[in-house]
Design a protein around this motif. Structure first.
Motif, PDB file in Angstrom:
ATOM      1  N   HIS A 183       3.258  10.033 -10.061  1.00  0.00           N
ATOM      2  CA  HIS A 183       2.567  10.072 -11.354  1.00  0.00           C
ATOM      3  C   HIS A 183       1.521  11.178 -11.451  1.00  0.00           C
ATOM      4  CE1 HIS A 183       3.526   5.584 -12.464  1.00  0.00           C
ATOM      5  NE2 HIS A 183       4.602   6.314 -12.282  1.00  0.00           N
ATOM      6  N   ARG A 184       0.956  11.590 -10.319  1.00  0.00           N
ATOM      7  CA  ARG A 184      -0.173  12.512 -10.424  1.00  0.00           C
ATOM      8  C   ARG A 184      -0.058  13.755  -9.548  1.00  0.00           C
ATOM      9  NH1 ARG A 184      -6.406  10.910 -11.102  1.00  0.00           N
ATOM     10  NH2 ARG A 184      -5.542  10.625 -13.194  1.00  0.00           N
ATOM     11  N   TYR A 185       0.410  13.648  -8.311  1.00  0.00           N
ATOM     12  CA  TYR A 185       0.242  14.739  -7.366  1.00  0.00           C
ATOM     13  C   TYR A 185       1.508  15.529  -7.041  1.00  0.00           C
ATOM     14  CZ  TYR A 185      -4.295  12.573  -6.696  1.00  0.00           C
ATOM     15  OH  TYR A 185      -5.529  12.054  -6.912  1.00  0.00           O
ATOM     16  N   SER A 186       2.665  15.100  -7.514  1.00  0.00           N
ATOM     17  CA  SER A 186       3.871  15.895  -7.262  1.00  0.00           C
ATOM     18  C   SER A 186       3.914  17.097  -8.192  1.00  0.00           C
ATOM     19  CB  SER A 186       5.126  15.037  -7.479  1.00  0.00           C
ATOM     20  OG  SER A 186       5.289  14.714  -8.840  1.00  0.00           O
ATOM     21  N   ARG A 187       4.829  18.038  -7.894  1.00  0.00           N
ATOM     22  CA  ARG A 187       4.950  19.224  -8.724  1.00  0.00           C
ATOM     23  C   ARG A 187       5.385  18.873 -10.143  1.00  0.00           C
ATOM     24  NH1 ARG A 187       8.574  23.559  -5.729  1.00  0.00           N
ATOM     25  NH2 ARG A 187       9.530  21.776  -4.710  1.00  0.00           N
ATOM     26  N   LYS A 205       9.740   3.352   1.651  1.00  0.00           N
ATOM     27  CA  LYS A 205      10.069   4.638   1.026  1.00  0.00           C
ATOM     28  C   LYS A 205      10.795   4.354  -0.284  1.00  0.00           C
ATOM     29  CE  LYS A 205      10.477   7.264   5.359  1.00  0.00           C
ATOM     30  NZ  LYS A 205       9.617   8.425   5.097  1.00  0.00           N
ATOM     31  N   ILE A 206      10.253   4.860  -1.381  1.00  0.00           N
ATOM     32  CA  ILE A 206      10.877   4.675  -2.691  1.00  0.00           C
ATOM     33  C   ILE A 206      12.137   5.521  -2.762  1.00  0.00           C
ATOM     34  CG2 ILE A 206      10.549   4.935  -5.183  1.00  0.00           C
ATOM     35  CD1 ILE A 206       7.530   4.676  -4.700  1.00  0.00           C
ATOM     36  N   MET A 235      -1.938   4.188 -11.732  1.00  0.00           N
ATOM     37  CA  MET A 235      -1.801   4.102 -10.282  1.00  0.00           C
ATOM     38  C   MET A 235      -3.029   4.602  -9.545  1.00  0.00           C
ATOM     39  SD  MET A 235       0.781   2.341  -9.732  1.00  0.00           S
ATOM     40  CE  MET A 235       0.512   2.404  -7.957  1.00  0.00           C
ATOM     41  N   PRO A 236      -3.747   5.637 -10.024  1.00  0.00           N
ATOM     42  CA  PRO A 236      -5.016   5.963  -9.358  1.00  0.00           C
ATOM     43  C   PRO A 236      -5.993   4.784  -9.370  1.00  0.00           C
ATOM     44  CG  PRO A 236      -4.322   7.801 -10.720  1.00  0.00           C
ATOM     45  CD  PRO A 236      -3.381   6.682 -11.012  1.00  0.00           C
ATOM     46  N   ASP A 237      -6.031   4.054 -10.492  1.00  0.00           N
ATOM     47  CA  ASP A 237      -6.882   2.862 -10.559  1.00  0.00           C
ATOM     48  C   ASP A 237      -6.433   1.823  -9.537  1.00  0.00           C
ATOM     49  OD1 ASP A 237      -6.987   3.056 -14.190  1.00  0.00           O
ATOM     50  OD2 ASP A 237      -8.302   3.988 -12.683  1.00  0.00           O
ATOM     51  N   VAL A 238      -5.107   1.631  -9.448  1.00  0.00           N
ATOM     52  CA  VAL A 238      -4.567   0.619  -8.531  1.00  0.00           C
ATOM     53  C   VAL A 238      -4.920   0.969  -7.087  1.00  0.00           C
ATOM     54  CG1 VAL A 238      -2.436  -0.333  -7.565  1.00  0.00           C
ATOM     55  CG2 VAL A 238      -2.686  -0.110 -10.045  1.00  0.00           C
ATOM     56  N   GLU A 242       0.822  -1.208   0.000  1.00  0.00           N
ATOM     57  CA  GLU A 242       0.000   0.000   0.000  1.00  0.00           C
ATOM     58  C   GLU A 242       0.859   1.263   0.000  1.00  0.00           C
ATOM     59  OE1 GLU A 242      -3.929  -1.768   2.363  1.00  0.00           O
ATOM     60  OE2 GLU A 242      -2.356  -0.690   3.473  1.00  0.00           O
ATOM     61  N   GLY A 243       1.962   1.253   0.758  1.00  0.00           N
ATOM     62  CA  GLY A 243       2.831   2.420   0.814  1.00  0.00           C
ATOM     63  C   GLY A 243       3.514   2.690  -0.516  1.00  0.00           C
ATOM     64  N   ILE A 244       3.995   1.626  -1.191  1.00  0.00           N
ATOM     65  CA  ILE A 244       4.619   1.799  -2.503  1.00  0.00           C
ATOM     66  C   ILE A 244       3.611   2.371  -3.492  1.00  0.00           C
ATOM     67  CG2 ILE A 244       5.777   0.631  -4.418  1.00  0.00           C
ATOM     68  CD1 ILE A 244       6.715  -1.488  -2.382  1.00  0.00           C
ATOM     69  N   ALA A 245       2.379   1.869  -3.430  1.00  0.00           N
ATOM     70  CA  ALA A 245       1.327   2.362  -4.322  1.00  0.00           C
ATOM     71  C   ALA A 245       1.077   3.848  -4.102  1.00  0.00           C
ATOM     72  CB  ALA A 245       0.036   1.567  -4.111  1.00  0.00           C
ATOM     73  N   GLN A 246       1.046   4.283  -2.846  1.00  0.00           N
ATOM     74  CA  GLN A 246       0.819   5.693  -2.546  1.00  0.00           C
ATOM     75  C   GLN A 246       1.987   6.550  -3.038  1.00  0.00           C
ATOM     76  OE1 GLN A 246      -1.812   7.177  -1.421  1.00  0.00           O
ATOM     77  NE2 GLN A 246      -3.054   5.407  -0.819  1.00  0.00           N
ATOM     78  N   GLY A 247       3.213   6.053  -2.881  1.00  0.00           N
ATOM     79  CA  GLY A 247       4.381   6.799  -3.370  1.00  0.00           C
ATOM     80  C   GLY A 247       4.361   6.958  -4.876  1.00  0.00           C
TER      81      GLY A 247
END
Length: 773
Positions: A570-574, A596-597, A719-722, A560-565
């Protein structure tokens, strides 16, 4: 008394003879309770007398190794080495023994210190024996059932392929040089992506030769390599040779080389080394450089004098300058630079203190950072010859006094501040300030980093990555840090260092490793990270003992943590970021085992509306690369999704993708797919930690993993789907299609070490047909 002297002389002669020659202790077998002693020069010999196992010293080296060689040859023709990474140094107290649990163990010292082991985990047996076969294969087997083999040297080749042995994912790796069997920079092995062809590689990454695909009778690009019944030897210079020994004339007969010309070996002469055609000694150093080692050209060449650019100081009244070298095959790993003419190209290199050379031709401006590899001096004429301008230290300019310099081969440029112009009105100092502001990253002094790591002590060393060592350190205020130092001789890395510095400084997420600063001083490039005490995921996941620390709740939290990273990247970083090298060793674990990736050296930024890009330089790790990236150089956010899918299946099963062999399966993906089709997917779950209270969530993760590794990127979820699939436990999931890399089979059977004594391995050669896609 006089009559006894001849007997005394005879005894002395016997003792001298004993120590000058090897002594075979018991035919071809090492039985329980027996050992091979280095001090007694004991060996075992195959039944027909072809091969011998014992201790040897290569050439004039003082280092000692356990190996197998042809008994008939002088000097020794070594075909296998056990402890190539850990040589023995104590001749008086070293031995090979059969341990109580049935393993072969190599010891030295007093008390005994283990140096090498077969490292099997089956129950001990006083009937286990080690036998050296007439084919050169050292076999560890059950003495009461000789067909039951626990371990064999054919599964672990070094630099030689003997008839009947196996070369697959376990590659042939060249010796470092003729007197050092340590792993060199050249390797030969099967394409792990299932293409049924063999690759010659430099530095485990750069392919410089291929066998072509097996067509049922021969390999398409090397038709001579058809029977695989002769010895293949991979020499330290990166050339593969097939040869047969003729006992009549007592000579080796060599059928073919690959590559045919030694000059076609990639980076034959190492960093800053030049390969020249038609010379018995093909390697020379560029002007201003000297060999790192006179016996090992893989180490390349090092500068005689340091560059002055970074601190902009004078040396004997002169500054860094450029030397024009003509008729060159340009080195690899260049960067394109947008320059309208040759002068702007020169200035681009001047302004960048990491730039070591530049060239300007019909293709435009190219600059090189760091070490130059695969340099080759070409004869006059030909379309591939180019001019390159090499950056040299001021001291080397002083050495040119008295030599004739003409405009045809020598151009000098002073590094005056007025010349540091990229855009009108922007000088170097302003440009550097702007870069520092953009980076938003604290700068550490070399002195402080050295003090924090106890002068980069081996006691502080945590490991060695692809671009250099990593050390543990402690700052003055007591904060623990991890220090990643870029190797000076790394063929890659300057671009990756800059990537990682800029990218990770802009990223903030609980599932991404935090960077605290960097150091660019004394020609060193160093990154400072937060220290994570529990090391990386692979440290636990693939270790028979430590994997038990990863109970099911921890594994679910890690997934779950890797998925969130990844979702953040892919979507929410600058910046929209594609990691490109997601694997267990790049997942670090904090004190609570939260993931932590890490390692953003390979990462790439794509535009807000961009999801795919193309590259001619394939980087990453076999087994985790998506098919479109590995084969066509196309990478996208779906490439990371593929890697994440492999990670899920590895975390659930506790098995490596590329190191997994079971029945007819090529890899873990194929094994999982076969279980899925047969409705036996529960068998994939890690058995050493028992079953979870509810298997439904684990089965859901397996389903998600298989969706992520589908062959077509369009079939894979984002990744949002995942994350949505993980969060909504009761929502139905799509049925996955067949994963990538599961349609073919290995050319060579590459059974790994057998850990169950009831399962026996057998050497075999298997050729299969590739299915069209």
């Amino acid at each position: 008394m006089k009559s006894k002297k001849p007997w005394l002389l005879f005894a002395l002669l016997l003792i001298m003879s004993y120590y000058r020659s090897c002594f075979s202790i018991a035919g071809d077998t090492l039985s329980p309770g027996h050992s091979l002693s280095l001090s007694k020069r004991e060996t075992i010999v195959s039944k027909g007398g072809t091969f011998e196992l014992g201790f040897f010293q290569p050439g004039t080296s003082l280092k000692i190794y356990l190996g197998i060689w042809y008994k008939m040859f002088v000097p020794k023709e070594v075909v296998w080495v056990a402890n190539r990474d850990t040589p023995l140094s104590d001749p008086s107290s070293s031995r090979l023994d059969l341990s109580e649990d049935g393993n072969l163990l190599l010891f030295q010292g007093s008390p005994w210190i283990p140096v090498w082991s077969t490292n099997l985990t089956f129950p001990g047996s006083n009937l286990t024996e080690a036998v050296l076969g007439e084919d050169g294969n050292l076999v560890l087997r059950d003495g009461s059932n000789q067909s039951c083999i626990f371990w064999e040297s054919f599964d672990h080749p070094t630099d030689t392929w003997l008839p009947g042995s196996k070369v697959g994912i376990n590659k042939l790796i060249s010796w470092k040089n003729s007197e050092d069997p340590a792993p060199g920079v050249f390797s030969f092995g099967l394409d792990p992506n299932g293409s049924n062809q063999y690759f010659l590689e430099w530095n485990r990454s750069q392919i410089y030769g291929s066998s072509g695909v097996w067509n049922g009778k021969s390999f398409s690009l090397v038709p001579e390599m058809n029977g695989l019944s002769s010895q293949l030897h991979f020499c330290a210079k990166g050339q593969l040779r097939e040869r047969v020994w003729w006992s009549g004339p007592r000579v080796w007969s060599e059928f073919w080389y690959a590559p045919w010309n030694l000059s076609d070996v990639f980076a034959l002469c190492g960093a800053f080394g030049v390969c020249r055609d038609n010379l018995s000694n093909p390697c020379e150093c560029l002007r201003g450089f000297e060999p790192f080692s006179v016996t090992d050209w893989s180490g390349g060449c090092v500068r005689k004098s340091p560059l002055q650019c970074e601190n902009n100081t004078y040396a004997n009244g002169k500054k860094d300058w450029f030397l024009k070298i003509s008729n060159m095959q340009l080195p690899v790993y260049s960067k394109a630079y947008l320059a309208v003419n040759a002068s702007r190209c020169k200035l681009a290199c001047m302004e960048n203190c990491s730039c070591t050379a530049y060239a300007y031709n019909r293709s435009g401006c190219m600059i090189w950072e760091g070490a130059l590899f695969n340099l080759r001096q070409l004869s006059d004429g030909g379309e591939t010859r180019q001019d390159i301008y090499l950056r040299l230290a001021a001291a080397e300019y002083q050495n040119t006094k008295g030599e004739k310099a003409s405009s045809n081969n020598l151009l000098l440029f002073d590094f005056d501040a007025e010349l540091y112009v990229i855009d009108d009105g922007m000088n170097t100092s302003n440009n550097l300030k702007r870069r520092e502001k953009d980076a938003e990253l604290p700068l550490f002094s070399y002195k402080s980093v050295s003090a924090a790591t106890n002068k980069f002590s081996n006691m502080n060393k945590l490991g060695e990555g692809g671009f250099g060592p990593v050390y543990k350190g402690k700052l003055l205020q007591g904060k623990e840090i991890a220090v990643k130092m870029l190797s000076k001789r790394s063929g890659q890395g300057i671009e990756e260092f800059r990537n990682e510095t800029i990218l990770i400084a802009k990223l903030q997420h609980r599932n991404l490793v935090r960077i605290l600063g960097c150091c660019i001083e004394r020609d060193e490039k160093i990154l400072i990270y937060e220290y994570l005490p529990n090391q990386s995921l692979d440290f636990y996941l693939f270790d028979q003992t430590k994997k038990k620390m990863l109970e099911w709740g921890t594994r679910i939290r890690i997934i779950e943590g890797i998925a969130q990273g990844l979702l953040y990247l892919h979507r929410y970083s600058r910046l929209r970021i594609i990691h490109r090298d997601l694997k267990p060793s790049n997942i670090l674990l904090d004190c609570e085992m939260n993931p932590k990736i890490s390692d953003f050296g390979m990462a790439r930024i794509v535009g807000d509306n961009e999801t795919q890009a193309n590259t001619h330089r394939i980087v990453g790790t076999y087994g985790y690369m998506s098919p479109e990236y590995a084969m066509d150089g196309l990478y996208s956010i779906k490439s990371d999704v593929f890697s994440f899918g492999v990670l899920i299946l590895e975390i659930v099963s506790g098995k490596k993708n590329t190191g997994f062999y079971n029945s007819e399966s090529l890899n873990l993906l194929r094994y999982a797919w076969e279980l899925w089709k047969d409705d036996q997917i529960l068998e994939l779950m890690e058995s050493t930690i028992g079953y979870p209270s509810s298997t439904s969530i684990i089965l859901r993760f397996i389903n998600i993993g298989l969706l992520c590794v589908q062959e077509s990127p369009t079939d894979r979820p984002t990744m949002p789907d995942v994350v949505s699939m993980i969060s909504n436990e009761h929502a139905p999931l799509p049925t996955p299609k067949q994963p990538a890399f599961t349609r073919g089979r290995n050319v060579i059977d590459t059974n790994s070490t057998i850990d169950n004594p009831e399962i026996c391995s057998k050497n075999s050669l298997t050729i299969s047909t590739m299915e069209a896609r």
